[in-house]
Design a protein around this motif. Structure first.
Motif, PDB file in Angstrom:
ATOM      1  N   LEU B 372       0.826  -1.208   0.000  1.00 40.74           N
ATOM      2  CA  LEU B 372       0.000   0.000   0.000  1.00 40.74           C
ATOM      3  C   LEU B 372       0.862   1.260   0.000  1.00 40.74           C
ATOM      4  CD1 LEU B 372      -1.714   0.445   3.494  1.00 40.74           C
ATOM      5  CD2 LEU B 372       0.186  -1.084   3.082  1.00 40.74           C
ATOM      6  N   MET B 374       3.438   2.191   1.697  1.00 39.46           N
ATOM      7  CA  MET B 374       3.787   2.785   2.993  1.00 39.46           C
ATOM      8  C   MET B 374       5.299   2.805   3.198  1.00 39.46           C
ATOM      9  SD  MET B 374       1.034   3.629   4.680  1.00 39.46           S
ATOM     10  CE  MET B 374       0.529   3.335   6.358  1.00 39.46           C
ATOM     11  N   PHE B 393      -4.839   0.022  -7.604  1.00 36.00           N
ATOM     12  CA  PHE B 393      -5.400   1.376  -7.667  1.00 36.00           C
ATOM     13  C   PHE B 393      -4.316   2.379  -8.036  1.00 36.00           C
ATOM     14  CE2 PHE B 393      -8.571   0.206  -4.043  1.00 36.00           C
ATOM     15  CZ  PHE B 393      -9.312  -0.544  -4.928  1.00 36.00           C
ATOM     16  N   ASN B 394      -4.735   3.441  -8.712  1.00 33.79           N
ATOM     17  CA  ASN B 394      -3.814   4.516  -9.071  1.00 33.79           C
ATOM     18  C   ASN B 394      -3.150   5.057  -7.804  1.00 33.79           C
ATOM     19  OD1 ASN B 394      -2.471   6.492 -10.392  1.00 33.79           O
ATOM     20  ND2 ASN B 394      -4.284   7.623 -11.063  1.00 33.79           N
ATOM     21  N   GLY B 395      -1.819   5.027  -7.769  1.00 29.97           N
ATOM     22  CA  GLY B 395      -1.097   5.559  -6.609  1.00 29.97           C
ATOM     23  C   GLY B 395      -0.910   4.577  -5.476  1.00 29.97           C
ATOM     24  N   ARG B 396      -1.444   3.375  -5.594  1.00 28.93           N
ATOM     25  CA  ARG B 396      -1.438   2.400  -4.494  1.00 28.93           C
ATOM     26  C   ARG B 396      -0.033   2.129  -3.928  1.00 28.93           C
ATOM     27  NH1 ARG B 396      -4.573  -0.345  -0.609  1.00 28.93           N
ATOM     28  NH2 ARG B 396      -3.603  -2.319  -0.192  1.00 28.93           N
ATOM     29  N   LYS B 399       2.711   7.345  -5.563  1.00 29.34           N
ATOM     30  CA  LYS B 399       2.015   8.289  -6.454  1.00 29.34           C
ATOM     31  C   LYS B 399       2.572   8.194  -7.875  1.00 29.34           C
ATOM     32  CE  LYS B 399       0.486  13.110  -6.386  1.00 29.34           C
ATOM     33  NZ  LYS B 399      -0.747  13.254  -5.627  1.00 29.34           N
TER      34      LYS B 399
END
Lengths: 174, 428
Positions: B372, B374, B393-396, B399
């Motif tokens: 994710l 992080m 997902f976009n940016g998951r 960015k």
């Protein structure tokens, strides 16, 4: 009970996920207020500029499956700290929808044709929505025009809104 | 009329129906991690309710950012750690003993057939692999779970998936679930349980079943669920042998958590996987899936093998079989994160870690980290990652980054070639 009204932010896309509502890198915050500047910052929709379009809004109107993805309650919180307590959509992801009601916020589902009608009629105008909880009515006003749309708020959902959220509800009952 | 496994679990745990469609269930487990729990803990403190319903039913891990990467993540760990200590929660897993929640909790024997489980994490649906009802929830539901041991759920409908056929070499449960998500779409199972049945599921290991159930949420599903069988009993045996005289006794007992033949379903979908090819996602939604053959040639900058979807020992074995004796492409960064310390040790004992390091992989400690975006493998703008995780997902993962989801076999082959490729081409 929260305030359920404000200027409308139209988001013309389905499947807007929780990473787009609030990116994971902000989940290290321990206060809700810290999420405020980052609402929808990764959302890419043509013509949408998160830094200026989110400001002063109180209601979001969008399409299907809003809030899919992660379980993060940071998604409703990032709306809440921006004074957006109402999202109106054709449908919601389950966890997001429950998180909204658990926080005493409104996730209102309307049929596809009603959502499309709202988009067609209002999305290019400055629009104001006020939700009347008592009578389950959405009041829409834009440039002199005004109309009322009925919605359904019953049972458990309604109890959570009136109680101000799930923690207060449950502590009295169980 | 018969009942589904989920309806049976709901019946056995029902304590209230605030309205016709809503069921308040008694919880057997509340799982907690350091990202979604601390704000709940602070809220409970501010309400003067800093207590837990049952410290033995609450299991706690620090897994998302570990070791802490900055002061904020250190504080999240601290809040969780002190809370667990203060409330006598014995099953608390801190650095060195911690692992990705949906890998370590089953491994410790905390999940049993017929259980109700919540966690402030959408991939909690993983635990349905054991015939449990397990659902991701938000922080408010988590707070109430911690305080009262209850959670409210709408009566769910069930989609039954009957999976039949014979998998080709190089095709795994990850490919099956990607295929299923592309069929159902990202909202096709919203407010629904996905029941995974059929001979292909029957012959799967618990690890492979967990991969299936893990991604039920990517189709919007509340929980993925499999019927308990002897594979389930074998996996749990060390933890349940004092409860049951024999494995057959355990199986008999657990067989009450199987759907009746005349149970009612929202729909039943039959899938034959015989012709299924290795799959990967191409877009920013998990239902945007193509065959690896169609994706072949897509250049990648990073390969990530790990997560609650595919960071278990079976996944590392599969990837190592592809990597053995090979080097990864010069300009690819390979990262492998065994999902728990036990998996790490097993991989060491089996020589798998050596295969990874000799191939040029970086081996990280167990953590959710890069999945994710992080820590431990965040992408730069414009970079591409071949990943065994669950969300594109976009940016998951950072960015402006692009994530292609795939199986450990495909990811390993992709690391070697530098572009997305079928693992069968890199065998031998």
């Amino acid at each position: 009970m929260k305030k359920f009204e404000g200027k409308v932010l139209f988001l013309d896309r389905s499947d807007i996920n929780t990473d787009e509502i609030i990116p994971a890198k902000y989940l290290t915050e321990i206060s809700k207020e810290a999420l405020k500047p980052h609402l929808l910052e990764d959302l890419k929709i043509e013509g949408f500029a998160p830094d200026k379009d989110v400001k002063d809004k109180g209601v979001i109107v969008t399409k299907t499956n809003f809030g899919c993805g992660s379980s993060r309650e940071h998604a409703p919180w990032s709306l809440e700290v921006n004074n957006i307590n109402v999202v109106i959509a054709e449908s919601f992801a389950r966890i997001f929808r429950q998180n909204m009601y658990n926080c005493g916020m409104l996730a209102i589902e309307l049929p596809e044709e009603t959502i499309n009608k709202i988009f067609n009629k209002y999305s290019r105008k400055e629009t104001y929505i006020k939700v009347d909880i008592e009578n389950s009515v959405i009041n829409i006003a834009a440039e002199g025009e005004q109309e009322e749309i009925k919605f359904s708020l019953k049972g458990f959902d309604r109890d959570l809104i009136l109680a101000g959220g799930w923690v207060d509800y449950v502590d009295k009952k169980y | 009329m018969g009942k589904t496994i989920t309806e049976k679990i709901f019946d056995a745990h029902l304590i209230d129906k605030p309205d016709q469609a809503v069921n308040v269930l008694k919880l057997d487990r509340v799982f907690c991690h350091e990202i979604t729990t601390p704000i709940g803990i602070n809220d409970l403190i501010s309400r003067g309710k800093d207590r837990v319903f049952d410290p033995d039913k609450i299991k706690v891990v620090i897994d998302h950012v570990t070791p802490a990467k900055d002061s904020k993540t250190a504080m999240q760990g601290k809040v969780l750690r002190e809370w667990a200590k203060r409330n006598n929660i014995k099953d608390f897993f801190d650095i060195g003993r911690n692992g990705v929640c949906h890998a370590i909790f089953p491994e410790k024997g905390f999940v049993r057939p017929g259980f109700t489980i919540i966690m402030g994490d959408s991939h909690t649906c993983t635990h349905g692999a054991f015939g449990a009802f397990a659902a991701g929830i938000g922080t408010t539901d988590l707070e109430v779970g911690i305080l009262k041991g209850v959670c409210a759920f709408k009566t769910p409908q069930t989609i039954k998936l009957e999976i039949d056929g014979q998998l080709k070499p190089g095709v795994y449960s990850k490919d099956i679930i990607l295929h299923i998500i592309s069929l159902l779409t990202v909202s096709g199972a919203t407010n629904r349980i996905i029941e995974f049945t059929g001979p292909v599921v029957d012959s799967m290991s618990m690890e492979a079943r967990m991969t299936l159930c893990n991604m039920a949420i990517e189709a919007g599903g509340t929980c993925g669920i499999c019927y308990p069988d002897m594979t389930t009993v074998d996996y749990l045996w060390d933890y349940i042998k004092d409860e049951f005289k024999t494995k057959d006794n355990a199986l008999n007992n657990y067989s009450k958590w199987i759907s009746d033949e005349d149970a009612e379903y929202d729909k039943t979908v039959n899938i034959d996987v015989t012709d299924l090819e290795p799959a990967a996602t191409y877009g920013y939604k998990p239902d945007e899936v193509k065959s690896v053959r169609e994706m072949q040639g897509t250049k990648v900058d990073q390969v990530y093998i790990g997560s609650c979807t595919n960071g278990r020992i079976e996944d590392l074995r599969i990837a190592a079989r592809v990597l053995k004796g090979k080097k990864i492409s010069n300009f690819v960064r390979g990262i492998v994160s065994p999902a728990t310390p036990k998996i790490y040790e097993q991989a060491l004992d089996e020589g798998i870690i050596k295969v990874f390091t000799e191939a040029g992989f970086c081996v990280t400690n167990p953590t959710c980290g890069a999945c994710l975006g992080m820590s431990n493998g965040v992408l730069a703008e414009g970079e591409v990652c071949a990943s065994t995780t669950n969300r594109n997902f976009n940016g998951r993962m950072g960015k402006g980054g692009m994530v292609h989801l795939m199986s450990p076999a495909t990811a390993a082959a992709t690391a070697v070639s530098g572009y997305i490729v079928n693992s069968e081409l890199y065998k031998g």
